[in-house]
Write an enzyme that holds these catalytic residues in place. Structure first.
Site, mmCIF file in Angstrom:
data_model
loop_
_atom_site.group_PDB
_atom_site.id
_atom_site.type_symbol
_atom_site.label_atom_id
_atom_site.label_comp_id
_atom_site.label_asym_id
_atom_site.label_seq_id
_atom_site.Cartn_x
_atom_site.Cartn_y
_atom_site.Cartn_z
ATOM 1 N N GLU A 94 0.995 -1.192 -0.002
ATOM 2 C CA GLU A 94 -0.149 -0.170 0.162
ATOM 3 C C GLU A 94 0.803 1.199 -0.146
ATOM 4 O O GLU A 94 1.786 1.242 0.853
ATOM 5 C CB GLU A 94 -1.090 -0.078 1.083
ATOM 6 C CG GLU A 94 -1.778 1.267 1.080
ATOM 7 C CD GLU A 94 -2.810 1.531 2.151
ATOM 8 O OE1 GLU A 94 -3.644 2.424 2.046
ATOM 9 O OE2 GLU A 94 -2.584 0.820 3.172
ATOM 10 N N GLU A 133 5.003 4.746 3.446
ATOM 11 C CA GLU A 133 4.414 5.983 4.078
ATOM 12 C C GLU A 133 5.815 7.065 3.885
ATOM 13 O O GLU A 133 6.675 6.838 4.447
ATOM 14 C CB GLU A 133 3.991 5.923 5.412
ATOM 15 C CG GLU A 133 3.609 7.345 6.136
ATOM 16 C CD GLU A 133 2.749 8.319 5.305
ATOM 17 O OE1 GLU A 133 1.519 7.946 4.716
ATOM 18 O OE2 GLU A 133 2.959 9.432 5.126
ATOM 19 N N ASP A 188 9.849 8.201 0.202
ATOM 20 C CA ASP A 188 8.691 8.630 -0.973
ATOM 21 C C ASP A 188 8.586 7.935 -2.028
ATOM 22 O O ASP A 188 9.803 7.163 -2.401
ATOM 23 C CB ASP A 188 9.424 10.002 -1.460
ATOM 24 C CG ASP A 188 8.605 10.912 -2.328
ATOM 25 O OD1 ASP A 188 7.891 10.285 -3.054
ATOM 26 O OD2 ASP A 188 8.580 12.048 -2.283
ATOM 27 N N ASP A 210 -3.387 11.553 -1.963
ATOM 28 C CA ASP A 210 -3.226 13.152 -1.879
ATOM 29 C C ASP A 210 -3.741 13.608 -3.200
ATOM 30 O O ASP A 210 -3.056 13.186 -4.249
ATOM 31 C CB ASP A 210 -1.721 13.671 -1.471
ATOM 32 C CG ASP A 210 -1.520 13.307 -0.082
ATOM 33 O OD1 ASP A 210 -2.426 13.250 0.869
ATOM 34 O OD2 ASP A 210 -0.519 13.362 0.448
ATOM 35 N N LYS A 256 -3.382 21.396 -7.885
ATOM 36 C CA LYS A 256 -2.777 22.165 -8.930
ATOM 37 C C LYS A 256 -2.001 21.413 -10.013
ATOM 38 O O LYS A 256 -1.484 20.219 -9.943
ATOM 39 C CB LYS A 256 -1.692 23.134 -8.596
ATOM 40 C CG LYS A 256 -2.068 24.106 -7.404
ATOM 41 C CD LYS A 256 -0.967 24.994 -6.942
ATOM 42 C CE LYS A 256 -1.708 26.027 -5.696
ATOM 43 N NZ LYS A 256 -0.814 26.293 -4.835
ATOM 44 N N ASP A 269 -12.445 9.201 -2.621
ATOM 45 C CA ASP A 269 -13.842 9.962 -2.875
ATOM 46 C C ASP A 269 -13.507 11.361 -3.324
ATOM 47 O O ASP A 269 -14.662 12.034 -3.456
ATOM 48 C CB ASP A 269 -14.345 10.375 -1.014
ATOM 49 C CG ASP A 269 -13.577 11.427 -0.611
ATOM 50 O OD1 ASP A 269 -12.244 11.398 -0.770
ATOM 51 O OD2 ASP A 269 -13.958 12.442 0.177
ATOM 52 N N THR A 283 -10.429 1.944 4.793
ATOM 53 C CA THR A 283 -9.349 2.835 5.216
ATOM 54 C C THR A 283 -9.886 3.966 6.101
ATOM 55 O O THR A 283 -10.947 4.094 6.552
ATOM 56 C CB THR A 283 -8.369 3.569 4.165
ATOM 57 O OG1 THR A 283 -9.123 4.752 3.901
ATOM 58 C CG2 THR A 283 -8.254 2.765 3.217
ATOM 59 N N TYR A 288 -9.250 7.178 6.029
ATOM 60 C CA TYR A 288 -10.186 8.286 5.269
ATOM 61 C C TYR A 288 -11.432 7.979 4.700
ATOM 62 O O TYR A 288 -12.220 8.400 4.633
ATOM 63 C CB TYR A 288 -8.984 8.664 4.091
ATOM 64 C CG TYR A 288 -8.260 9.882 4.554
ATOM 65 C CD1 TYR A 288 -7.273 9.740 5.337
ATOM 66 C CD2 TYR A 288 -8.328 11.200 3.779
ATOM 67 C CE1 TYR A 288 -6.567 10.559 5.852
ATOM 68 C CE2 TYR A 288 -7.472 12.012 4.170
ATOM 69 C CZ TYR A 288 -6.334 11.876 5.161
ATOM 70 O OH TYR A 288 -5.964 13.076 5.674
HETATM 71 N N1 SAM Z 1 -4.144 5.510 2.810
HETATM 72 C C1 SAM Z 1 -4.820 6.198 3.978
HETATM 73 C C2 SAM Z 1 -6.213 6.382 4.171
HETATM 74 O O1 SAM Z 1 -6.998 6.098 3.159
HETATM 75 O O2 SAM Z 1 -6.734 6.396 5.186
HETATM 76 C C3 SAM Z 1 -4.066 7.451 4.064
HETATM 77 C C4 SAM Z 1 -4.543 8.576 3.194
HETATM 78 S S1 SAM Z 1 -3.823 10.078 3.246
HETATM 79 C C5 SAM Z 1 -4.848 11.258 2.513
HETATM 80 C C6 SAM Z 1 -2.409 9.913 2.115
HETATM 81 C C7 SAM Z 1 -1.114 9.567 2.735
HETATM 82 O O3 SAM Z 1 -0.214 9.263 1.575
HETATM 83 C C8 SAM Z 1 -0.485 10.429 3.466
HETATM 84 O O4 SAM Z 1 -0.004 9.867 4.886
HETATM 85 C C9 SAM Z 1 0.863 10.886 2.934
HETATM 86 O O5 SAM Z 1 1.850 11.310 3.677
HETATM 87 C C10 SAM Z 1 0.960 9.807 2.093
HETATM 88 N N2 SAM Z 1 1.931 9.994 0.648
HETATM 89 C C11 SAM Z 1 1.368 10.883 0.011
HETATM 90 N N3 SAM Z 1 2.345 10.924 -0.935
HETATM 91 C C12 SAM Z 1 3.518 10.104 -0.886
HETATM 92 C C13 SAM Z 1 4.515 9.472 -1.477
HETATM 93 N N4 SAM Z 1 4.880 10.061 -2.657
HETATM 94 N N5 SAM Z 1 5.076 8.550 -0.937
HETATM 95 C C14 SAM Z 1 4.789 8.193 0.315
HETATM 96 N N6 SAM Z 1 3.555 8.298 0.852
HETATM 97 C C15 SAM Z 1 2.905 9.241 0.430
#
Ligand code: SAM
Length: 214
Positions: free
Chosen positions: A45, A70, A97, A119, A123, A155, A194, A196
């Site tokens: 994931e 993460e 990342d 995320d 933009k 969503d 999840t 979210y």
């Molecule tokens: N998947 C979880 C949920 O559905 O509850 C968390 C959703 S949250 C909006 C998005 C997560 O993705 C954040 O914790 C963020 O730090 C992580 N994230 C965003 N871009 C990322 C990247 N390039 N590499 C690793 N993690 C990333």
């Protein structure tokens, strides 16, 4: 999810046996079977947040190995706390990342990829940072085995529409597309929510989902 500055989170992660440490990551491609000490399928994931989904999936499916990825230490810390409460041998974590995903998994080493509530990066100039973008699909194309699938839930309708539009130029096909997962009796069967998803579906937001392959 902005928990980026919890004091000591980096130190806790650096000492956690559940985390593949950054200095080990370059040695990971091609060695995941050794890391888990078995040759079971590997599901990952990307952007797992606090890890509710992947912890529940790993608990339900002990025959599958899971890797939660993460970017932020303070968020990963929450997933580690879940593991302290209930340790699972088939779940590991990477703080990294996802741009560098091809540096930790070898070609075809991953059996399934989950993206949940990624995320949105609204933009246009940030489109490449969206986890379902064609740039990321090209990275997933390398690490995902032949016949492997990627599942994406959100969503956020503009993000989902963008993700669907990215499929053809990136050379992927949709097996399943729904704009209201929770209203689809068949698709929702066995769905693990999840953090979210719980939050936004309780507010009445429909959840979009696709399952794709190439
Ligand atoms: N998947 C979880 C949920 O559905 O509850 C968390 C959703 S949250 C909006 C998005 C997560 O993705 C954040 O914790 C963020 O730090 C992580 N994230 C965003 N871009 C990322 C990247 N390039 N590499 C690793 N993690 C990333």
């Amino acid at each position: 999810m902005r928990l980026r500055n919890i004091t000591g989170s980096r130190e806790v992660i650096a000492e956690s046996r559940f985390v593949i440490q950054e200095e080990i990551q370059p040695q990971c491609p091609g060695t995941w079977k050794e890391i888990f000490r078995n040759d079971r399928p590997i599901h990952i994931e990307i952007g797992m947040g606090k890890g509710k989904f992947i912890h529940a999936m790993a608990k339900q499916n002990p025959h599958i190995n899971y890797v939660g990825i993460e970017k932020y230490s303070s968020v990963l810390l929450r997933a580690l706390q879940k593991m302290e409460l209930e340790e699972l041998p088939n779940l590991k974590f990477l703080r990294m990342d996802a741009e560098d995903i091809t540096k930790v998994f070898g070609a075809g080493e991953v059996d399934r990829i989950y993206l949940n509530f990624s995320d949105p990066w609204p933009k246009d100039r940030h489109a490449k940072r969206r986890l379902p973008s064609r740039e990321f699909l090209a990275r997933y194309n390398i690490i995902l085995k032949k016949g492997g699938k990627l599942e994406f839930k959100t969503d956020n309708r503009p993000l989902f529409d963008f993700a669907v539009e990215e499929l053809e130029p990136a050379g992927w096909k949709a097996e399943v597309i729904t704009y209201d997962l929770h209203a689809d009796e068949k698709l929702v069967e066995g769905n693990v929510m999840t953090e979210y998803e719980e939050k936004f579906s309780s507010m009445g937001n429909p959840i979009c989902k696709y399952i794709i392959y190439r």
